[in-house]
Each structure stands twice: as structure tokens, then as C-alpha cells.
Write a protein that holds these residues in place. Sequence first.
Motif, short mmCIF file in Angstrom:
data_model
loop_
_atom_site.label_atom_id
_atom_site.label_comp_id
_atom_site.label_asym_id
_atom_site.label_seq_id
_atom_site.Cartn_x
_atom_site.Cartn_y
_atom_site.Cartn_z
N TYR A 107 43.12 -17.87 12.38
CA TYR A 107 43.46 -18.59 11.16
C TYR A 107 43.85 -17.64 10.02
O TYR A 107 44.71 -17.96 9.21
CB TYR A 107 42.31 -19.49 10.73
N LEU A 108 43.21 -16.48 9.97
CA LEU A 108 43.59 -15.49 8.97
C LEU A 108 45.00 -14.96 9.24
O LEU A 108 45.77 -14.72 8.32
CB LEU A 108 42.59 -14.33 8.97
N PHE A 123 47.55 -17.64 8.32
CA PHE A 123 47.39 -18.14 6.95
C PHE A 123 48.63 -17.91 6.10
O PHE A 123 49.02 -18.76 5.29
CB PHE A 123 46.17 -17.45 6.32
N THR A 181 50.98 -20.78 7.10
CA THR A 181 50.54 -22.17 6.85
C THR A 181 50.29 -22.45 5.37
O THR A 181 50.44 -23.59 4.93
CB THR A 181 49.26 -22.47 7.64
N TYR A 182 49.90 -21.43 4.59
CA TYR A 182 49.68 -21.62 3.16
C TYR A 182 50.83 -21.05 2.33
O TYR A 182 50.74 -20.93 1.13
CB TYR A 182 48.35 -20.98 2.74
N ALA A 212 50.31 -18.00 -0.23
CA ALA A 212 49.33 -17.24 0.54
C ALA A 212 49.25 -15.77 0.10
O ALA A 212 48.17 -15.19 0.02
CB ALA A 212 49.67 -17.33 2.02
N TRP A 217 35.07 -21.95 7.31
CA TRP A 217 36.09 -21.08 7.92
C TRP A 217 35.48 -20.32 9.10
O TRP A 217 36.12 -20.19 10.16
CB TRP A 217 36.65 -20.11 6.89
N GLU A 251 36.75 -20.49 12.95
CA GLU A 251 37.13 -19.27 13.67
C GLU A 251 36.29 -19.09 14.93
O GLU A 251 36.77 -18.56 15.94
CB GLU A 251 36.98 -18.04 12.77
N PRO A 274 46.19 -25.21 13.84
CA PRO A 274 46.39 -24.79 12.45
C PRO A 274 45.80 -25.73 11.41
O PRO A 274 45.31 -25.28 10.37
CB PRO A 274 47.92 -24.73 12.33
N VAL A 281 41.87 -25.91 9.22
CA VAL A 281 41.44 -25.29 7.96
C VAL A 281 42.10 -25.91 6.74
O VAL A 281 41.83 -25.48 5.62
CB VAL A 281 41.70 -23.77 7.98
N TYR A 292 42.05 -25.43 1.87
CA TYR A 292 43.13 -24.85 1.06
C TYR A 292 43.05 -25.21 -0.43
O TYR A 292 43.43 -24.37 -1.27
CB TYR A 292 44.48 -25.23 1.65
#
Length: 562
Positions: A289-290, A293, A296-297, A301, A331, A335, A342, A345, A349
Amino acid sequence: MVSLGPALERLAGYASASHWRACALLLLLALGSFLPGFSTLPPFDRDEPRFAQASKQMLESGDFVDIRFQQEARHKKPVGIYWLQSAAVSAGEHFGVPDARVQMWLYRLPSLVGAIATVLLTYWALLAFVSPRLALLGGALMAAAVLLGVEARIAKTDAVLAACAVATMGALARAWLDWTRSLPFVPDRRNWLVFWGATAIALLIKGPIVPMIWGLAIIVLSIRERSFRWLKPLRPLSGLILCLIVVMPWVAAIAWKTGGAFFSESVGNDMLGKVAEGQEKHWGPPGLYLLIFFGTYWPAAAFAAMAVPFAWVRRREPQILFLLAWIIPSWIVFEAVPTKLPHYVLPLYPAITALLLLAVVNDGINRFRFGAVATAWLVFIVPAALVGVILYANWTFDHTLPYIALPVLALALIVAVLVVNAFRRSDFEGALWRCVVASLLLSIGVFGLAYDSLRSLHLSPRLAESVRAAGCANPAVMTVGYREPSLVFLTGTDLAMGADGAAAAAFLAQPGCRVALVEKRFALDFQAAIARAGTVPRLVTTIRGFNINGGKPLEIGVFARQ
């Protein structure tokens, strides 16, 4: 005040002067971000058509308790999203939408509403942490976030779940900050109703995910305070009673309907299966996820990453502590679970957005820190890579380019460069507003214009169209080889799944109007079986395309017999 550029400066100032204006602007931004492609994108296999087909079967059967995909029990998620989708389709039928039950955009309406609610509730939640002007920016950044934009266009649970999560955490933040005397206003006495009402809805949408998020945060904060007394304004007993009133009728009905099988399947197989091993080929290592990130953000981000040192230094302050309690424990859980998707998480956000804005207003982002400008360039690199993938896919699969989308995509990349320039001038607020503009342009270019040109990826819609072109009304249909849920949704609940070419030949030999969809690897067996049976089906067309889920090109013959 740092300049945002004349137009953005005036817009931010005017809208943030009134909560109604702020909400109106956020609504427009959300619609601008989420509507391109909303009604034209084909069903996204495999989860979206599974949800939509189960909702369609509720309308067909009149059974709004049990959840089924064709004859298979779909005992994985609670019933809430299916009720919302069924209601949206019923409304479409009432207002005369043609073929409403196969219009995927109707099933997506709850996700669109959930995504818009997430944007507006982010603004509401952030008012507990920052000024209305920055809260407005925070809501805009959520509207711009790639992941929320994707979920707004997919008919499943996660956009609605994100709205429930930010509502509960916004209410929880008010209780916590009031207790620590960090809240600049007195919480509304109905704050507890927001918390528990959103929790009840979340339980019907996706079970215990939202309670897990606020439960972990409560544990962290209560350990810090060595007391749970700060929760008293949320009226835990009244709230639990409210949840039981909302949830228990369906729980009792599904328990009676399935003899308890729903809970053994949803908890024992689905939930615990995700914890024990990667489910349905969705395994991923810790840290995934990191890694994703920054996509996705996007577009915020890169700036959120720069806010990490600020959050660490001031981690003991009530506001920062709350946001870290919102983010970090959940988180870690996501993980640690082997199943990685995706959207898991996404409910975290809005808290990351709040941390970013607190860093901006408290000089917590250092443009001169080593690697800061290079990190900011991710705002350009991520969409540039996406545009490259789209152009490559168009040329490889369809031997063309999305010409109508190119000017919009180029403009999005130009604005992304302007984001970096604003950052280099230390105009952080202006950079973030330009991020929103870049995201709006990218959404129009990708979802509204470019994706439609990738006809090779639209296998199920093209197959369904060929079935309708077979020359008879309501034919019986069998597919061999290609078994995506989107085909079931578009062609009908009674779609038969054949094991091989011989099954397709036997199917066509039966009386009545029939259509068989035969993938190329079964073609020889099919032709041999046809020759033995003495039947002569008509080749309607041959559909060629690329199946993303299988990761391979397909060629499917469409055969009809009347």
C-alpha cells in the motif's frame, strides 16, 4: 497570504466564506471529477458485475434477503449495497430508463453518491482541524484523489464505506478534541447520532471494517489518556441500541433464510480467508500500500509524503495524535493481511489529507529539504506514465490513438508542471489547488475520452451486442472459455457456462433460438462435434479483444441457430 493565482485565489476565498458555498463548490468539483465516463465505461470485471448481477437478481426474484449470483449463493458481504443498487435501478425503471436492468450506470449511482458524500464529509471532518478555507481544499483534494474517482465509477461497496468511515471519524474527532480542549467550537449535541448512524450503515454495507477503524483509534487514544471517559458524549449504549435496531432485522432474516450459512461463509471463508492467505489471486506483500500510494492518492501523495517529518515531530499534539491513530493502526492491519486490494486503505485518506493541510498551515513542508523538488515531480511523472500506458495500449490492441483525448491529456500534464513550479516558489496552497485542476483534466481525458477508444478491452459489451444481432428475440446463450461476470450481467441471468466445444455443439442442437460463444482454443472440438451432430450453425461474427483478468488476447466465435 501566498498567492494562488488570481482565479484560484478568488474562487477559494469566495467559496470558503460560507459553508453552503463551500459545499456547492465541492459538489461541482466532485461531479466534474466523477462523471466523465460514468455512464459509458463498460462493467469492470470481476467484482463490479458480480455486485450488479446479484442486485439485478433481487429485482428479478423479489427476494431482497438472500444474495445470489446466478445459482451460486453470494454470502460474502452484507446486504446494504445490494439494496441501494436495487433501489437505484427501480427508480430508473420508474422514470422510464430503457433496459434499466442492464444499464450499469444505474447500479453505480450509490457509489457516486458515496464518493460525493466522502468529499463533503471530508470538508466537515476537517473543520475540526483547520480553517474553512483549508477544509475546502481538503475536500477538493479528496475529489481529486485517483482512488476515490475510480471507486465512484464502480458499482460496489467502497465509496459508500469511505463516506461512513469519514463520518464516524469526524464525529469521533470532535469528541476527542473537545475532551483535550483542542476543538475551536462546541460539538453539536447530535454528534453521537452521526457516529452511530454511520456505523450502522457501514455494518450493513461491509460488516466490521468501519468499527475496526474507529475501534483501533479509540484504543490508541484511550491508552494515551488512560481513560475511556472522553467517549461519554458519543452515548455508547444508545448508539449500540441504534445499531442493533438497524442491523438485526436483516441479520435475523438471513440467518433464518440460510440456516446460518451466510455467517459461516462471510466470516469463516471470506473474512478469515483474506487474513489467512491472499484471496482470489489478490495476494500482496507487506508494504504494497505504501508503494502504490503515490498512484492511488495522486495528485496530493507527493506532498503528503513531505508532511511525514512534521507529523512525527508533533505526534504528541492532540490533533496530530488523533490523525495518526486514525491512520497507523488500521494501515498496519491492512498491510499485514495477505489479501491486498487498493481500495482497502481508502477510508484512511481523509486523515492523510488533514495531516497534509496541518503541515501546510504550520510550515511543516520544507521546499529546501533534500529530495523535496524531486518528490514533487511525481505529480507530473505519475500521470505521464499513465498517459504512456494508455497510448501504448491503444496502439498495441486497436492500432489507433485516442486523438480526441490527446489535447486534454497534454493540458493535464502542463498543469502538473505548473504544480511543481508553484511548489518551487513555496506556494504550497497554490500547488495543491493546481493539483485539483490537473486531476479534473486527467479524469476527463482518461475516463471521458481515452478509455472508450480501447475497444479491445470491451469484450463483454461487444459479445452482448453480437447476441442481440443474432436475429431472434431472447435467445438462449451459452459461453465456452470466456466466463467473465460482466457477460452474465449483460446477456442474462440464465447464461449457460459450457465446459468444452462439445457442450456448445450439444447446446446448439437443442430446439429454439440459441447462441453459443466459443473461444478459439475450443474451436476444433466444437467443429468436430458439430460435424458429428449434423447441425449447421451460422457464424454471426468473430470478436477479438484482450481480457485484462486473463492477461491474454482472445478470439471468440459467435454462432447462432434458429
